[in-house]
Design a protein around this motif. Sequence first.
Motif: not given
Length: 296
Positions: A243-266
């Motif tokens: 809603r604030l107009g962000c961009f998303i990085g190319d590729g997700a990353v699985v974070d095993e420690q936090f139990g998440t799948t991350d995406v990059f926000i710019l």
Amino acid sequence: MKKYALIRPRVAAAQAMAGAPSYVRQGSIEVRLARSIKEIKAAQKLRYEIFYEEMHAKPDWRMRLTRRDIDQYDIFCDHLLVLDHDRPKGKRIVGTYRLLRQEVALQHDGFYSAGEYNLAPLMTESFRAQIGEGRQLLELGRSCVHADYRANSTINMLWKGIAEYLKEHNIAYMFGCASFEGIDPAKFKEPMAYLYHNHLVPDDFKVRALDGQYVDMNTMAADAIDVRMARRALPPLIKGYLRLGCFIGDGAVVDEQFGTTDVFILLPVENIARRYSKKYDLKDEANDTDATVAAV
């Protein structure tokens, strides 16, 4: 192995010392930077309760021993806090965001996100020329809000505090990782494909997940996506960033420690300043459900 900030974390910026100003206050709720080591430890404790007890991340022995979420970046980051002064002393911190300015990161261990993404496109001469002389980047992370305070009014106050910080330090872009809860990217196939086809960072500063961690988000054709369902499946924080107009990085990353799948926000800061300046009326966001966030 890098050392953890276990006992005596230091606050790098002068504003995070005892004289840090209050960015916003409404009733008993205040948003400002941490003013003491004790407050930083309390923020780490809140992070532990949410990330490791509520969301089931995996603590190491240091974290289990201290019952605090800790890493080497805490010692030189600023820590933005939400405090409820009606709560007992020692339990007043109910929300936090960790802030790392570019000028500080370059003097220490760099950015946390560099462990998952290649940030080199944001460090080029052409990108610096684009953002303007004297302006800098800000990394946001370790965001969490106590379950009892996940109302839009609290979240909006937190963002008003961020807006004041952005202005104070002449920030041009914010960035960081936002997460889908879970480590199976196939479960998020459609919303991640939606992000890839509709919000990918421009080619001239395309941040990409590191080799060996890269998870392809382009797994569906754009015309095969049910846009309504894809947007509905996005985590609330990512919706808010969009809603604030962000961009998303190319590729997700699985974070095993936090139990998440991350995406990059710019995220360019202009829209944030426009929506969350001190003149902004919090009541205008009373029905903005996309603003609600548990943690990132």
